[in-house]
Design a protein around this motif. Structure first.
Motif, PDB file in Angstrom:
ATOM      1  N   ILE A 197       0.193  31.047  36.784  1.00 46.45           N
ATOM      2  CA  ILE A 197       0.443  29.506  37.595  1.00 46.45           C
ATOM      3  C   ILE A 197      -0.805  28.738  37.385  1.00 46.45           C
ATOM      4  O   ILE A 197      -1.721  29.333  38.404  1.00 46.45           O
ATOM      5  CB  ILE A 197       1.280  29.571  38.737  1.00 46.45           C
ATOM      6  N   ALA A 198      -1.057  27.763  36.546  1.00 46.96           N
ATOM      7  CA  ALA A 198      -2.172  26.965  36.358  1.00 46.96           C
ATOM      8  C   ALA A 198      -3.147  27.652  35.519  1.00 46.96           C
ATOM      9  O   ALA A 198      -3.688  28.648  35.558  1.00 46.96           O
ATOM     10  CB  ALA A 198      -2.820  26.629  37.843  1.00 46.96           C
TER      11      ALA A 198
ATOM     12  N   TYR B 175       2.345  30.420  30.797  1.00 49.54           N
ATOM     13  CA  TYR B 175       1.665  29.809  31.775  1.00 49.54           C
ATOM     14  C   TYR B 175       2.664  28.584  32.115  1.00 49.54           C
ATOM     15  O   TYR B 175       3.320  28.105  31.246  1.00 49.54           O
ATOM     16  CB  TYR B 175       0.231  29.137  31.244  1.00 49.54           C
TER      17      TYR B 175
ATOM     18  N   ASP C  23       1.437  24.785  34.207  1.00 48.01           N
ATOM     19  CA  ASP C  23       0.291  23.795  34.599  1.00 48.01           C
ATOM     20  C   ASP C  23       1.052  22.581  34.677  1.00 48.01           C
ATOM     21  O   ASP C  23       2.136  22.069  33.961  1.00 48.01           O
ATOM     22  CB  ASP C  23      -0.845  24.001  33.852  1.00 48.01           C
TER      23      ASP C  23
ATOM     24  N   HIS D  85      -2.785  30.633  40.273  1.00 48.55           N
ATOM     25  CA  HIS D  85      -4.207  30.346  40.049  1.00 48.55           C
ATOM     26  C   HIS D  85      -4.397  28.661  40.282  1.00 48.55           C
ATOM     27  O   HIS D  85      -5.178  28.114  39.871  1.00 48.55           O
ATOM     28  CB  HIS D  85      -5.090  30.484  38.704  1.00 48.55           C
ATOM     29  N   SER D  86      -3.350  28.354  41.017  1.00 53.18           N
ATOM     30  CA  SER D  86      -3.278  26.861  41.326  1.00 53.18           C
ATOM     31  C   SER D  86      -4.084  26.826  42.751  1.00 53.18           C
ATOM     32  O   SER D  86      -4.088  27.232  43.468  1.00 53.18           O
ATOM     33  CB  SER D  86      -1.642  26.408  41.622  1.00 53.18           C
TER      34      SER D  86
ATOM     35  N   THR E 277       2.008  23.049  46.117  1.00 57.89           N
ATOM     36  CA  THR E 277       2.044  24.641  45.958  1.00 57.89           C
ATOM     37  C   THR E 277       1.989  25.536  47.237  1.00 57.89           C
ATOM     38  O   THR E 277       2.028  26.509  47.148  1.00 57.89           O
ATOM     39  CB  THR E 277       0.707  25.174  45.266  1.00 57.89           C
TER      40      THR E 277
ATOM     41  N   ALA F 293      -5.619  33.014  44.589  1.00 58.24           N
ATOM     42  CA  ALA F 293      -5.810  31.458  44.572  1.00 58.24           C
ATOM     43  C   ALA F 293      -5.964  31.399  46.172  1.00 58.24           C
ATOM     44  O   ALA F 293      -6.914  31.294  46.673  1.00 58.24           O
ATOM     45  CB  ALA F 293      -4.659  30.605  44.020  1.00 58.24           C
TER      46      ALA F 293
ATOM     47  N   GLU G 107       0.047  29.736  48.920  1.00 59.04           N
ATOM     48  CA  GLU G 107       0.928  29.597  47.988  1.00 59.04           C
ATOM     49  C   GLU G 107       2.211  30.397  48.091  1.00 59.04           C
ATOM     50  O   GLU G 107       3.074  29.949  47.206  1.00 59.04           O
ATOM     51  CB  GLU G 107       0.155  29.518  46.873  1.00 59.04           C
TER      52      GLU G 107
ATOM     53  N   SER H 143      -8.832  17.981  41.045  1.00 62.13           N
ATOM     54  CA  SER H 143      -8.185  19.155  41.430  1.00 62.13           C
ATOM     55  C   SER H 143      -7.474  19.067  43.034  1.00 62.13           C
ATOM     56  O   SER H 143      -6.387  19.494  43.126  1.00 62.13           O
ATOM     57  CB  SER H 143      -9.159  20.342  41.894  1.00 62.13           C
TER      58      SER H 143
END
Ligand code: NDP
Length: 384
Positions: free
Chosen positions: A198-199, A220, A222, A255-256, A262, A284, A288, A381
Protein backbone atom coordinates in the motif's frame (compact mmCIF):
# COMPACT_ATOMS: atom_id res chain seq x y z
CA UNK A 1 21.47 32.14 21.59
CA UNK A 2 18.78 29.49 21.13
CA UNK A 3 17.48 26.79 23.42
CA UNK A 4 17.02 23.33 21.94
CA UNK A 5 15.19 20.47 23.65
CA UNK A 6 16.15 17.12 22.19
CA UNK A 7 13.98 14.11 23.12
CA UNK A 8 15.78 10.84 22.43
CA UNK A 9 15.35 7.24 23.50
CA UNK A 10 17.10 6.06 26.71
CA UNK A 11 20.66 4.71 26.68
CA UNK A 12 21.29 0.94 26.46
CA UNK A 13 20.76 -0.91 29.75
CA UNK A 14 24.43 -1.94 29.80
CA UNK A 15 25.61 1.65 29.51
CA UNK A 16 27.01 3.94 26.84
CA UNK A 17 28.83 3.52 24.55
CA UNK A 18 27.97 -0.09 23.66
CA UNK A 19 30.60 -2.52 22.39
CA UNK A 20 30.07 -2.24 18.65
CA UNK A 21 29.70 -5.36 16.50
CA UNK A 22 31.53 -3.79 13.55
CA UNK A 23 34.20 -1.14 13.08
CA UNK A 24 32.29 1.00 10.59
CA UNK A 25 29.31 1.19 8.27
CA UNK A 26 29.41 0.88 4.48
CA UNK A 27 29.84 4.10 2.52
CA UNK A 28 26.80 4.98 0.41
CA UNK A 29 27.37 7.44 -2.45
CA UNK A 30 23.81 8.73 -2.89
CA UNK A 31 20.16 7.77 -2.36
CA UNK A 32 18.50 5.37 -4.86
CA UNK A 33 16.87 8.23 -6.79
CA UNK A 34 20.27 9.91 -7.19
CA UNK A 35 19.58 12.64 -4.63
CA UNK A 36 22.48 13.61 -2.43
CA UNK A 37 23.16 12.43 1.09
CA UNK A 38 23.11 14.95 3.97
CA UNK A 39 25.95 17.42 3.60
CA UNK A 40 26.68 19.32 6.82
CA UNK A 41 29.95 21.29 6.89
CA UNK A 42 31.41 18.75 9.34
CA UNK A 43 30.28 15.97 11.68
CA UNK A 44 31.45 15.37 15.25
CA UNK A 45 30.77 11.63 15.33
CA UNK A 46 32.09 8.46 13.76
CA UNK A 47 29.49 6.91 11.40
CA UNK A 48 28.34 3.69 13.06
CA UNK A 49 28.16 5.13 16.56
CA UNK A 50 24.93 4.95 18.56
CA UNK A 51 23.61 8.50 18.17
CA UNK A 52 19.85 8.23 18.69
CA UNK A 53 19.93 7.75 22.48
CA UNK A 54 20.40 10.41 25.15
CA UNK A 55 24.19 10.02 25.47
CA UNK A 56 24.55 9.94 21.67
CA UNK A 57 22.67 13.28 21.36
CA UNK A 58 22.71 12.88 17.56
CA UNK A 59 26.40 13.84 17.74
CA UNK A 60 25.34 17.47 18.23
CA UNK A 61 26.53 18.43 21.73
CA UNK A 62 29.69 20.16 20.45
CA UNK A 63 27.75 21.88 17.66
CA UNK A 64 25.33 23.51 20.14
CA UNK A 65 28.10 24.33 22.66
CA UNK A 66 30.32 25.93 19.98
CA UNK A 67 27.39 28.08 18.86
CA UNK A 68 26.76 29.24 22.44
CA UNK A 69 23.33 27.62 22.47
CA UNK A 70 21.62 25.78 25.30
CA UNK A 71 20.94 22.09 24.68
CA UNK A 72 18.75 19.89 26.87
CA UNK A 73 18.74 16.17 26.00
CA UNK A 74 16.19 13.97 27.72
CA UNK A 75 14.17 10.78 27.35
CA UNK A 76 11.60 11.99 29.88
CA UNK A 77 8.71 13.03 27.65
CA UNK A 78 5.35 12.00 29.11
CA UNK A 79 3.06 14.09 31.26
CA UNK A 80 3.06 17.63 32.66
CA UNK A 81 5.94 16.95 35.06
CA UNK A 82 8.27 15.51 32.43
CA UNK A 83 11.57 17.22 31.68
CA UNK A 84 10.35 17.79 28.12
CA UNK A 85 7.32 19.78 29.26
CA UNK A 86 9.41 21.65 31.82
CA UNK A 87 11.80 22.93 29.15
CA UNK A 88 9.19 23.46 26.45
CA UNK A 89 8.12 26.85 27.83
CA UNK A 90 11.26 28.64 26.57
CA UNK A 91 12.44 26.26 23.83
CA UNK A 92 13.20 27.65 20.35
CA UNK A 93 13.83 24.23 18.81
CA UNK A 94 12.48 20.75 19.56
CA UNK A 95 14.15 17.68 18.07
CA UNK A 96 12.54 14.28 18.40
CA UNK A 97 12.56 10.88 16.68
CA UNK A 98 9.50 8.84 15.61
CA UNK A 99 10.93 5.88 17.57
CA UNK A 100 10.50 7.79 20.85
CA UNK A 101 8.22 10.58 19.77
CA UNK A 102 7.79 13.78 21.76
CA UNK A 103 4.16 14.29 20.75
CA UNK A 104 3.80 17.99 19.92
CA UNK A 105 0.09 18.39 20.47
CA UNK A 106 -1.98 21.55 20.18
CA UNK A 107 -1.86 21.83 23.95
CA UNK A 108 1.92 21.56 24.03
CA UNK A 109 2.27 24.11 21.23
CA UNK A 110 0.27 26.50 23.41
CA UNK A 111 2.85 26.04 26.15
CA UNK A 112 5.77 26.67 23.79
CA UNK A 113 5.38 30.31 22.73
CA UNK A 114 9.00 30.66 21.53
CA UNK A 115 9.04 27.48 19.43
CA UNK A 116 10.19 28.13 15.86
CA UNK A 117 11.59 24.83 14.63
CA UNK A 118 10.36 21.23 15.18
CA UNK A 119 12.81 18.75 13.72
CA UNK A 120 12.20 15.06 13.21
CA UNK A 121 15.45 13.11 13.27
CA UNK A 122 14.35 10.48 10.75
CA UNK A 123 11.18 10.39 8.64
CA UNK A 124 7.52 10.83 9.61
CA UNK A 125 6.38 14.02 11.39
CA UNK A 126 2.86 12.88 12.29
CA UNK A 127 3.74 13.11 16.00
CA UNK A 128 3.66 16.89 15.42
CA UNK A 129 0.24 18.56 15.09
CA UNK A 130 0.96 19.95 11.63
CA UNK A 131 -2.15 22.13 11.53
CA UNK A 132 -1.02 23.83 14.71
CA UNK A 133 2.53 24.19 13.37
CA UNK A 134 1.09 25.92 10.30
CA UNK A 135 -1.15 28.16 12.40
CA UNK A 136 1.80 29.20 14.57
CA UNK A 137 4.34 29.59 11.76
CA UNK A 138 6.59 26.87 13.19
CA UNK A 139 8.91 25.23 10.65
CA UNK A 140 8.78 21.40 10.60
CA UNK A 141 11.48 19.40 8.82
CA UNK A 142 12.76 15.82 8.60
CA UNK A 143 15.54 13.99 6.71
CA UNK A 144 13.77 12.58 3.69
CA UNK A 145 15.25 9.27 2.42
CA UNK A 146 17.62 8.98 5.40
CA UNK A 147 16.14 5.67 6.61
CA UNK A 148 13.86 4.56 3.75
CA UNK A 149 16.05 1.62 2.74
CA UNK A 150 16.54 0.69 6.41
CA UNK A 151 12.75 0.35 6.74
CA UNK A 152 12.44 -1.55 3.45
CA UNK A 153 15.03 -4.11 4.64
CA UNK A 154 13.23 -4.55 7.96
CA UNK A 155 9.92 -5.01 6.12
CA UNK A 156 11.29 -7.79 3.90
CA UNK A 157 12.76 -9.45 7.00
CA UNK A 158 9.39 -9.35 8.77
CA UNK A 159 7.49 -10.69 5.75
CA UNK A 160 9.87 -13.65 5.64
CA UNK A 161 9.79 -14.04 9.43
CA UNK A 162 6.00 -14.40 9.34
CA UNK A 163 5.66 -16.64 6.31
CA UNK A 164 8.58 -18.92 7.32
CA UNK A 165 7.44 -18.93 11.00
CA UNK A 166 10.90 -17.79 12.07
CA UNK A 167 10.15 -16.48 15.58
CA UNK A 168 8.67 -19.72 17.04
CA UNK A 169 11.41 -21.78 15.34
CA UNK A 170 14.10 -19.58 16.89
CA UNK A 171 12.38 -19.92 20.26
CA UNK A 172 12.55 -23.74 20.02
CA UNK A 173 16.25 -23.56 19.15
CA UNK A 174 17.06 -21.13 21.96
CA UNK A 175 15.21 -23.13 24.61
CA UNK A 176 16.84 -26.50 23.96
CA UNK A 177 14.20 -28.03 21.68
CA UNK A 178 14.38 -29.70 18.28
CA UNK A 179 10.66 -29.72 17.58
CA UNK A 180 10.73 -29.76 13.80
CA UNK A 181 7.01 -30.43 13.38
CA UNK A 182 6.07 -27.62 15.76
CA UNK A 183 8.40 -25.27 13.88
CA UNK A 184 7.08 -26.07 10.41
CA UNK A 185 3.37 -26.59 11.08
CA UNK A 186 2.86 -22.93 10.10
CA UNK A 187 5.87 -22.44 7.78
CA UNK A 188 5.48 -21.73 4.04
CA UNK A 189 7.58 -20.54 1.10
CA UNK A 190 6.91 -17.02 -0.08
CA UNK A 191 7.63 -18.13 -3.66
CA UNK A 192 4.46 -18.04 -5.76
CA UNK A 193 2.54 -15.85 -3.30
CA UNK A 194 0.79 -12.58 -4.15
CA UNK A 195 2.50 -9.78 -2.25
CA UNK A 196 1.25 -6.20 -2.32
CA UNK A 197 2.30 -2.82 -0.97
CA UNK A 198 0.00 0.00 0.00
CA UNK A 199 1.83 3.05 -1.38
CA UNK A 200 4.79 2.74 -3.71
CA UNK A 201 6.75 5.73 -2.44
CA UNK A 202 10.39 5.57 -1.40
CA UNK A 203 9.92 2.68 1.02
CA UNK A 204 7.12 0.80 -0.76
CA UNK A 205 8.98 0.81 -4.05
CA UNK A 206 12.20 -0.35 -2.37
CA UNK A 207 10.22 -3.25 -0.87
CA UNK A 208 8.87 -4.19 -4.31
CA UNK A 209 12.39 -4.07 -5.78
CA UNK A 210 13.77 -6.27 -3.01
CA UNK A 211 10.96 -8.82 -3.29
CA UNK A 212 11.12 -9.15 -7.09
CA UNK A 213 13.81 -11.88 -7.07
CA UNK A 214 11.73 -14.05 -4.69
CA UNK A 215 9.47 -15.26 -7.50
CA UNK A 216 6.33 -13.65 -6.07
CA UNK A 217 3.51 -11.89 -7.92
CA UNK A 218 3.80 -8.22 -6.98
CA UNK A 219 0.89 -5.78 -6.53
CA UNK A 220 0.52 -2.18 -5.38
CA UNK A 221 -2.04 0.50 -4.65
CA UNK A 222 -1.12 4.18 -4.56
CA UNK A 223 -3.05 7.37 -5.11
CA UNK A 224 -0.77 8.06 -8.08
CA UNK A 225 0.25 5.37 -10.52
CA UNK A 226 3.92 4.61 -11.20
CA UNK A 227 5.21 5.26 -14.73
CA UNK A 228 4.34 2.39 -17.11
CA UNK A 229 8.02 1.49 -17.64
CA UNK A 230 8.56 1.19 -13.86
CA UNK A 231 5.48 -1.05 -13.51
CA UNK A 232 6.69 -3.19 -16.37
CA UNK A 233 10.25 -3.36 -15.04
CA UNK A 234 8.99 -4.47 -11.61
CA UNK A 235 6.32 -6.72 -13.10
CA UNK A 236 3.84 -5.23 -10.64
CA UNK A 237 0.04 -5.12 -10.93
CA UNK A 238 -1.67 -1.81 -10.10
CA UNK A 239 -4.86 -1.65 -8.01
CA UNK A 240 -6.98 1.51 -8.06
CA UNK A 241 -7.99 1.17 -4.41
CA UNK A 242 -6.91 -0.59 -1.24
CA UNK A 243 -10.00 -2.86 -1.33
CA UNK A 244 -8.92 -4.34 -4.64
CA UNK A 245 -5.37 -4.87 -3.41
CA UNK A 246 -6.39 -6.40 -0.06
CA UNK A 247 -8.60 -8.98 -1.75
CA UNK A 248 -5.85 -9.98 -4.20
CA UNK A 249 -2.85 -10.71 -2.00
CA UNK A 250 -1.46 -13.19 0.51
CA UNK A 251 0.84 -10.58 2.06
CA UNK A 252 0.02 -6.87 2.43
CA UNK A 253 2.71 -4.40 3.46
CA UNK A 254 1.71 -0.88 4.49
CA UNK A 255 3.84 2.10 3.41
CA UNK A 256 1.40 5.02 3.21
CA UNK A 257 1.63 8.14 5.39
CA UNK A 258 -0.76 8.44 8.34
CA UNK A 259 -3.34 10.93 7.15
CA UNK A 260 -7.14 11.09 7.46
CA UNK A 261 -7.63 8.78 4.44
CA UNK A 262 -5.33 6.08 5.82
CA UNK A 263 -6.40 6.23 9.48
CA UNK A 264 -7.81 2.77 10.40
CA UNK A 265 -7.62 1.79 6.72
CA UNK A 266 -7.24 -1.88 7.72
CA UNK A 267 -10.46 -2.14 9.69
CA UNK A 268 -12.63 -5.15 10.40
CA UNK A 269 -14.40 -4.94 7.02
CA UNK A 270 -11.20 -4.74 4.98
CA UNK A 271 -9.57 -7.54 7.00
CA UNK A 272 -12.57 -9.80 6.38
CA UNK A 273 -12.27 -9.16 2.63
CA UNK A 274 -8.72 -10.57 2.63
CA UNK A 275 -7.92 -14.21 1.84
CA UNK A 276 -7.97 -16.49 4.89
CA UNK A 277 -4.38 -16.94 6.03
CA UNK A 278 -3.16 -13.54 4.85
CA UNK A 279 -0.25 -11.74 6.49
CA UNK A 280 0.08 -8.01 7.18
CA UNK A 281 3.30 -6.13 7.80
CA UNK A 282 3.03 -2.51 8.90
CA UNK A 283 6.17 -0.41 9.19
CA UNK A 284 4.32 2.83 8.34
CA UNK A 285 2.17 3.94 11.28
CA UNK A 286 0.15 1.81 13.73
CA UNK A 287 -3.06 3.80 13.39
CA UNK A 288 -3.37 2.83 9.74
CA UNK A 289 -4.74 -0.43 11.15
CA UNK A 290 -7.53 -0.85 13.69
CA UNK A 291 -5.75 -2.27 16.75
CA UNK A 292 -8.70 -4.34 18.03
CA UNK A 293 -9.64 -5.64 14.58
CA UNK A 294 -6.07 -6.92 14.07
CA UNK A 295 -6.12 -8.81 17.37
CA UNK A 296 -9.53 -10.31 16.56
CA UNK A 297 -8.44 -11.40 13.07
CA UNK A 298 -5.34 -13.11 14.49
CA UNK A 299 -7.32 -14.81 17.23
CA UNK A 300 -9.91 -16.13 14.77
CA UNK A 301 -7.15 -17.35 12.44
CA UNK A 302 -8.38 -15.24 9.52
CA UNK A 303 -5.02 -13.46 9.57
CA UNK A 304 -2.07 -15.88 9.68
CA UNK A 305 0.31 -13.27 11.05
CA UNK A 306 0.99 -9.60 11.74
CA UNK A 307 4.35 -7.90 12.04
CA UNK A 308 5.78 -4.43 11.97
CA UNK A 309 7.53 -1.97 14.23
CA UNK A 310 4.97 0.78 14.69
CA UNK A 311 2.69 1.03 17.72
CA UNK A 312 0.37 3.57 19.27
CA UNK A 313 1.21 5.15 21.58
CA UNK A 314 4.97 4.78 21.71
CA UNK A 315 6.23 3.30 23.89
CA UNK A 316 3.18 1.02 24.30
CA UNK A 317 2.08 -0.07 27.78
CA UNK A 318 3.52 -3.37 29.08
CA UNK A 319 0.08 -4.98 28.60
CA UNK A 320 -0.50 -3.65 25.06
CA UNK A 321 -2.39 -6.48 23.27
CA UNK A 322 -0.03 -6.45 20.31
CA UNK A 323 2.78 -7.72 22.55
CA UNK A 324 1.02 -11.03 23.10
CA UNK A 325 -1.47 -11.47 20.22
CA UNK A 326 -1.07 -14.81 18.39
CA UNK A 327 1.35 -15.20 15.49
CA UNK A 328 2.89 -11.76 15.71
CA UNK A 329 6.49 -10.93 14.87
CA UNK A 330 6.45 -7.37 16.17
CA UNK A 331 9.57 -5.42 17.09
CA UNK A 332 9.81 -2.09 18.88
CA UNK A 333 10.03 0.88 16.50
CA UNK A 334 13.56 0.17 15.29
CA UNK A 335 13.49 -0.30 11.52
CA UNK A 336 14.52 3.26 10.75
CA UNK A 337 17.12 3.66 13.46
CA UNK A 338 19.80 1.15 12.55
CA UNK A 339 23.30 2.50 13.19
CA UNK A 340 23.56 3.00 9.42
CA UNK A 341 20.39 5.12 9.37
CA UNK A 342 21.41 7.12 12.43
CA UNK A 343 24.60 8.33 10.74
CA UNK A 344 22.51 9.72 7.86
CA UNK A 345 19.73 11.36 9.83
CA UNK A 346 22.11 12.78 12.45
CA UNK A 347 24.12 14.39 9.63
CA UNK A 348 20.88 15.60 8.03
CA UNK A 349 19.70 17.12 11.32
CA UNK A 350 22.98 18.99 11.55
CA UNK A 351 22.67 20.17 7.95
CA UNK A 352 19.20 21.59 8.69
CA UNK A 353 20.43 23.28 11.87
CA UNK A 354 23.45 24.81 10.12
CA UNK A 355 21.15 26.27 7.46
CA UNK A 356 18.63 27.43 10.05
CA UNK A 357 21.19 29.28 12.17
CA UNK A 358 22.86 30.79 9.08
CA UNK A 359 19.51 32.00 7.72
CA UNK A 360 19.90 29.87 4.59
CA UNK A 361 16.95 28.00 3.05
CA UNK A 362 16.47 24.44 4.30
CA UNK A 363 16.65 21.86 1.52
CA UNK A 364 13.20 21.61 -0.01
CA UNK A 365 13.10 17.80 0.27
CA UNK A 366 13.55 18.11 4.07
CA UNK A 367 10.71 20.61 4.55
CA UNK A 368 7.29 19.58 5.83
CA UNK A 369 5.85 22.92 7.03
CA UNK A 370 7.28 26.40 6.48
CA UNK A 371 5.80 29.86 6.60
CA UNK A 372 2.38 28.63 7.68
CA UNK A 373 2.05 26.19 4.75
CA UNK A 374 2.95 22.66 3.80
CA UNK A 375 6.22 22.95 1.89
CA UNK A 376 8.70 20.73 0.05
CA UNK A 377 8.12 17.05 0.84
CA UNK A 378 5.29 18.05 3.18
CA UNK A 379 3.35 19.59 0.29
CA UNK A 380 3.55 16.22 -1.50
CA UNK A 381 3.22 13.74 1.37
CA UNK A 382 1.07 15.46 4.02
CA UNK A 383 -1.26 17.72 2.05
CA UNK A 384 -4.70 16.07 2.04
P1 NDP B 1 6.93 8.65 0.53
O1 NDP B 1 6.39 10.03 0.68
O2 NDP B 1 8.12 8.43 -0.34
O3 NDP B 1 5.79 7.67 0.02
C1 NDP B 1 4.48 7.72 0.48
C2 NDP B 1 3.59 7.24 -0.66
O4 NDP B 1 2.26 7.18 -0.16
C3 NDP B 1 3.58 8.18 -1.86
O5 NDP B 1 3.74 7.41 -3.03
C4 NDP B 1 2.19 8.79 -1.78
O6 NDP B 1 1.68 9.09 -3.04
C5 NDP B 1 1.40 7.65 -1.17
N1 NDP B 1 0.13 8.06 -0.60
C6 NDP B 1 -0.26 9.27 -0.15
N2 NDP B 1 -1.53 9.21 0.29
C7 NDP B 1 -1.94 7.93 0.12
C8 NDP B 1 -3.16 7.26 0.37
N3 NDP B 1 -4.21 7.90 0.90
N4 NDP B 1 -3.25 5.96 0.06
C9 NDP B 1 -2.18 5.31 -0.47
N5 NDP B 1 -1.00 5.91 -0.74
C10 NDP B 1 -0.89 7.20 -0.44
O7 NDP B 1 7.21 8.14 2.01
P2 NDP B 1 8.19 6.99 2.50
O8 NDP B 1 8.05 5.82 1.59
O9 NDP B 1 9.54 7.54 2.76
O10 NDP B 1 7.55 6.68 3.92
C11 NDP B 1 6.22 6.14 4.04
C12 NDP B 1 5.80 6.16 5.49
O11 NDP B 1 6.62 5.26 6.21
C13 NDP B 1 6.00 7.51 6.21
O12 NDP B 1 4.87 8.34 6.06
C14 NDP B 1 6.22 7.12 7.63
O13 NDP B 1 4.99 7.14 8.33
C15 NDP B 1 6.70 5.68 7.55
N6 NDP B 1 8.09 5.55 8.01
C16 NDP B 1 8.34 4.63 8.98
C17 NDP B 1 9.61 4.49 9.48
C18 NDP B 1 9.91 3.46 10.52
O14 NDP B 1 10.94 3.59 11.18
N7 NDP B 1 9.09 2.45 10.71
C19 NDP B 1 10.72 5.33 9.01
C20 NDP B 1 10.38 6.15 7.89
C21 NDP B 1 9.09 6.30 7.45
P3 NDP B 1 1.99 10.54 -3.73
O15 NDP B 1 3.41 10.89 -3.44
O16 NDP B 1 1.74 10.31 -5.16
O17 NDP B 1 1.05 11.48 -3.08
Amino acid sequence: MAKCVMVLYPDPLDGYPPKYARESIPVIECYPDGSSLPSPSVIDFRPGELLGCVSGALGLRKFFADGGHELVVTADKEGPHSEFEHHLSDADIVISQPFWPAYLTKDRFARAPKLKLALTAGIGSDHVDLDEARARGVTVAEETYSNSISVAEHTVMQILALVRNFVPAHRWAATGGWNIADCVARAYDIEGMDVGVIAAGRIGRAVLERLRPFGVRLHYFDVHRLPAEVESDLGVTYHPDVESLAASVDVASIHSPLIAQTHHMFNDKLLKSMRRGSYIVNTARAQETDQKAIVAALESGHLAGYAGDVWYPQPPSPDHPWRTMPNNAMTPHVSGTSLSAQARYAAGTREILEDWFAGRPIRSEYLIVEGGRFAGTGAVSYQQ
